[in-house]
Design a protein around this motif. Structure first.
Motif, PDB file in Angstrom:
ATOM      1  N   ASP A 106       0.835  -1.201   0.000  1.00 16.11           N
ATOM      2  CA  ASP A 106       0.000   0.000   0.000  1.00 16.11           C
ATOM      3  C   ASP A 106       0.872   1.254   0.000  1.00 16.11           C
ATOM      4  OD1 ASP A 106      -2.442  -1.374  -0.029  1.00 16.11           O
ATOM      5  OD2 ASP A 106      -2.447  -1.548   2.157  1.00 16.11           O
ATOM      6  N   ILE A 107       1.867   1.281   0.884  1.00 18.19           N
ATOM      7  CA  ILE A 107       2.807   2.404   0.972  1.00 18.19           C
ATOM      8  C   ILE A 107       4.186   1.803   1.234  1.00 18.19           C
ATOM      9  CG2 ILE A 107       3.475   4.503   2.223  1.00 18.19           C
ATOM     10  CD1 ILE A 107       0.496   4.665   3.168  1.00 18.19           C
ATOM     11  N   ILE A 108       5.182   2.276   0.508  1.00 19.67           N
ATOM     12  CA  ILE A 108       6.553   1.827   0.748  1.00 19.67           C
ATOM     13  C   ILE A 108       7.451   3.059   0.797  1.00 19.67           C
ATOM     14  CG2 ILE A 108       6.961   1.398  -1.713  1.00 19.67           C
ATOM     15  CD1 ILE A 108       8.818  -0.929  -0.814  1.00 19.67           C
ATOM     16  N   THR A 109       8.301   3.092   1.804  1.00 24.47           N
ATOM     17  CA  THR A 109       9.254   4.193   1.928  1.00 24.47           C
ATOM     18  C   THR A 109      10.667   3.637   1.892  1.00 24.47           C
ATOM     19  OG1 THR A 109       9.308   4.111   4.352  1.00 24.47           O
ATOM     20  CG2 THR A 109       7.676   5.581   3.340  1.00 24.47           C
ATOM     21  N   THR A 110      11.563   4.382   1.257  1.00 23.70           N
ATOM     22  CA  THR A 110      12.964   3.997   1.205  1.00 23.70           C
ATOM     23  C   THR A 110      13.799   5.205   1.587  1.00 23.70           C
ATOM     24  OG1 THR A 110      12.455   2.459  -0.575  1.00 23.70           O
ATOM     25  CG2 THR A 110      14.778   2.967  -0.202  1.00 23.70           C
ATOM     26  N   GLU A 111      14.574   5.044   2.644  1.00 19.35           N
ATOM     27  CA  GLU A 111      15.460   6.111   3.106  1.00 19.35           C
ATOM     28  C   GLU A 111      16.708   6.146   2.217  1.00 19.35           C
ATOM     29  OE1 GLU A 111      14.797   8.147   5.697  1.00 19.35           O
ATOM     30  OE2 GLU A 111      13.020   7.119   6.443  1.00 19.35           O
ATOM     31  N   GLU A 112      17.427   7.233   2.291  1.00 18.81           N
ATOM     32  CA  GLU A 112      18.654   7.386   1.520  1.00 18.81           C
ATOM     33  C   GLU A 112      19.663   6.271   1.836  1.00 18.81           C
ATOM     34  OE1 GLU A 112      21.026  11.292   0.197  1.00 18.81           O
ATOM     35  OE2 GLU A 112      21.104  10.899   2.356  1.00 18.81           O
ATOM     36  N   ASN A 113      19.656   5.781   3.082  1.00 12.09           N
ATOM     37  CA  ASN A 113      20.594   4.728   3.488  1.00 12.09           C
ATOM     38  C   ASN A 113      20.111   3.325   3.080  1.00 12.09           C
ATOM     39  OD1 ASN A 113      18.534   4.136   5.278  1.00 12.09           O
ATOM     40  ND2 ASN A 113      19.704   4.581   7.112  1.00 12.09           N
ATOM     41  N   GLY A 114      18.970   3.241   2.385  1.00  7.16           N
ATOM     42  CA  GLY A 114      18.446   1.961   1.922  1.00  7.16           C
ATOM     43  C   GLY A 114      17.405   1.340   2.829  1.00  7.16           C
TER      44      GLY A 114
END
Length: 125
Positions: free
Chosen positions: A54-62
Protein backbone atom coordinates in the motif's frame (compact mmCIF):
# COMPACT_ATOMS: atom_id res chain seq x y z
CA UNK A 1 -16.13 -6.94 4.20
CA UNK A 2 -14.78 -3.71 5.65
CA UNK A 3 -15.19 -3.50 9.40
CA UNK A 4 -14.81 0.26 9.41
CA UNK A 5 -16.23 3.09 7.35
CA UNK A 6 -12.71 4.29 6.55
CA UNK A 7 -11.13 3.64 3.17
CA UNK A 8 -7.48 2.84 2.45
CA UNK A 9 -7.20 6.21 0.72
CA UNK A 10 -8.40 8.06 3.84
CA UNK A 11 -5.93 6.19 6.05
CA UNK A 12 -3.11 6.86 3.57
CA UNK A 13 -4.00 10.58 3.55
CA UNK A 14 -3.43 10.70 7.30
CA UNK A 15 -0.24 8.58 7.34
CA UNK A 16 1.70 9.93 4.34
CA UNK A 17 2.14 13.55 5.58
CA UNK A 18 3.46 12.21 8.92
CA UNK A 19 5.94 9.94 7.16
CA UNK A 20 7.16 12.79 4.97
CA UNK A 21 7.50 15.08 7.97
CA UNK A 22 9.62 12.55 9.91
CA UNK A 23 12.05 11.72 7.10
CA UNK A 24 14.81 13.67 5.42
CA UNK A 25 15.80 12.00 2.18
CA UNK A 26 13.09 9.45 1.69
CA UNK A 27 11.25 8.25 -1.38
CA UNK A 28 7.63 7.27 -0.89
CA UNK A 29 5.52 5.24 -3.29
CA UNK A 30 1.81 4.56 -3.07
CA UNK A 31 -0.92 3.92 -5.56
CA UNK A 32 -3.51 5.12 -3.06
CA UNK A 33 -2.93 8.86 -3.49
CA UNK A 34 -2.55 11.18 -6.46
CA UNK A 35 0.83 12.81 -7.11
CA UNK A 36 2.75 9.74 -5.91
CA UNK A 37 4.44 7.06 -7.95
CA UNK A 38 2.73 3.71 -7.36
CA UNK A 39 4.93 0.87 -6.19
CA UNK A 40 5.80 -1.94 -8.52
CA UNK A 41 5.18 -5.49 -7.32
CA UNK A 42 7.92 -6.75 -5.03
CA UNK A 43 9.12 -10.13 -6.24
CA UNK A 44 11.80 -12.67 -5.39
CA UNK A 45 13.05 -15.83 -7.05
CA UNK A 46 10.44 -17.71 -4.99
CA UNK A 47 7.53 -15.26 -5.39
CA UNK A 48 7.38 -14.35 -9.08
CA UNK A 49 4.09 -12.44 -9.20
CA UNK A 50 4.91 -10.57 -6.03
CA UNK A 51 2.86 -8.25 -3.91
CA UNK A 52 2.22 -4.52 -4.25
CA UNK A 53 2.51 -2.69 -0.92
CA UNK A 54 0.00 0.00 0.00
CA UNK A 55 2.81 2.40 0.97
CA UNK A 56 6.55 1.83 0.75
CA UNK A 57 9.25 4.19 1.93
CA UNK A 58 12.96 4.00 1.20
CA UNK A 59 15.46 6.11 3.11
CA UNK A 60 18.65 7.39 1.52
CA UNK A 61 20.59 4.73 3.49
CA UNK A 62 18.45 1.96 1.92
CA UNK A 63 16.20 1.36 4.94
CA UNK A 64 12.84 0.24 3.57
CA UNK A 65 9.53 0.29 5.43
CA UNK A 66 6.19 -1.00 4.22
CA UNK A 67 2.79 0.18 5.48
CA UNK A 68 -0.08 -2.22 4.83
CA UNK A 69 -3.62 -1.00 5.51
CA UNK A 70 -5.86 -3.94 6.45
CA UNK A 71 -9.42 -2.67 6.88
CA UNK A 72 -11.23 -5.98 6.49
CA UNK A 73 -11.00 -9.18 8.47
CA UNK A 74 -9.36 -11.22 5.69
CA UNK A 75 -5.73 -11.39 6.81
CA UNK A 76 -3.22 -12.44 4.15
CA UNK A 77 -0.47 -14.03 6.25
CA UNK A 78 1.57 -14.99 3.17
CA UNK A 79 1.71 -11.31 2.17
CA UNK A 80 2.54 -10.19 5.72
CA UNK A 81 5.33 -12.78 6.06
CA UNK A 82 6.76 -11.81 2.68
CA UNK A 83 6.78 -8.08 3.47
CA UNK A 84 8.18 -8.69 6.98
CA UNK A 85 11.14 -10.64 5.54
CA UNK A 86 11.62 -8.12 2.73
CA UNK A 87 11.79 -5.13 5.09
CA UNK A 88 14.03 -6.95 7.57
CA UNK A 89 16.56 -7.61 4.80
CA UNK A 90 16.52 -3.85 4.14
CA UNK A 91 16.82 -2.81 7.82
CA UNK A 92 13.21 -1.63 7.95
CA UNK A 93 9.91 -2.79 9.39
CA UNK A 94 6.51 -3.90 8.17
CA UNK A 95 3.78 -1.70 9.66
CA UNK A 96 0.25 -3.13 9.65
CA UNK A 97 -2.61 -0.68 10.17
CA UNK A 98 -5.92 -2.24 11.25
CA UNK A 99 -9.18 -0.90 12.67
CA UNK A 100 -9.17 -0.86 16.48
CA UNK A 101 -11.89 -3.53 16.54
CA UNK A 102 -9.61 -5.93 14.64
CA UNK A 103 -6.51 -5.33 16.75
CA UNK A 104 -6.75 -8.46 18.92
CA UNK A 105 -7.47 -10.70 15.91
CA UNK A 106 -4.41 -9.32 14.11
CA UNK A 107 -2.25 -9.77 17.22
CA UNK A 108 -3.44 -13.36 17.47
CA UNK A 109 -2.56 -14.13 13.83
CA UNK A 110 0.86 -12.51 14.17
CA UNK A 111 1.61 -14.61 17.25
CA UNK A 112 0.21 -17.86 15.79
CA UNK A 113 2.09 -17.48 12.50
CA UNK A 114 5.21 -16.19 14.29
CA UNK A 115 5.49 -13.17 11.98
CA UNK A 116 8.50 -11.11 13.00
CA UNK A 117 9.72 -7.63 12.16
CA UNK A 118 6.21 -6.24 12.30
CA UNK A 119 4.64 -3.27 14.07
CA UNK A 120 0.91 -3.26 14.54
CA UNK A 121 -0.91 0.06 14.47
CA UNK A 122 -4.62 0.83 14.60
CA UNK A 123 -7.11 3.44 13.56
CA UNK A 124 -10.16 4.14 15.71
CA UNK A 125 -13.48 2.77 14.44
Amino acid sequence: MNITSLTKKQVAKSIVPQLEEEAYNMSLQTGLLKNYMPSSPITTHLVHNGFIPDIITTEENGETNIYEIQLNNKIDTERWNFFARYTKERHGTLHIIVPESNLSAAEKVIAEKDIRNIKLMYVPN
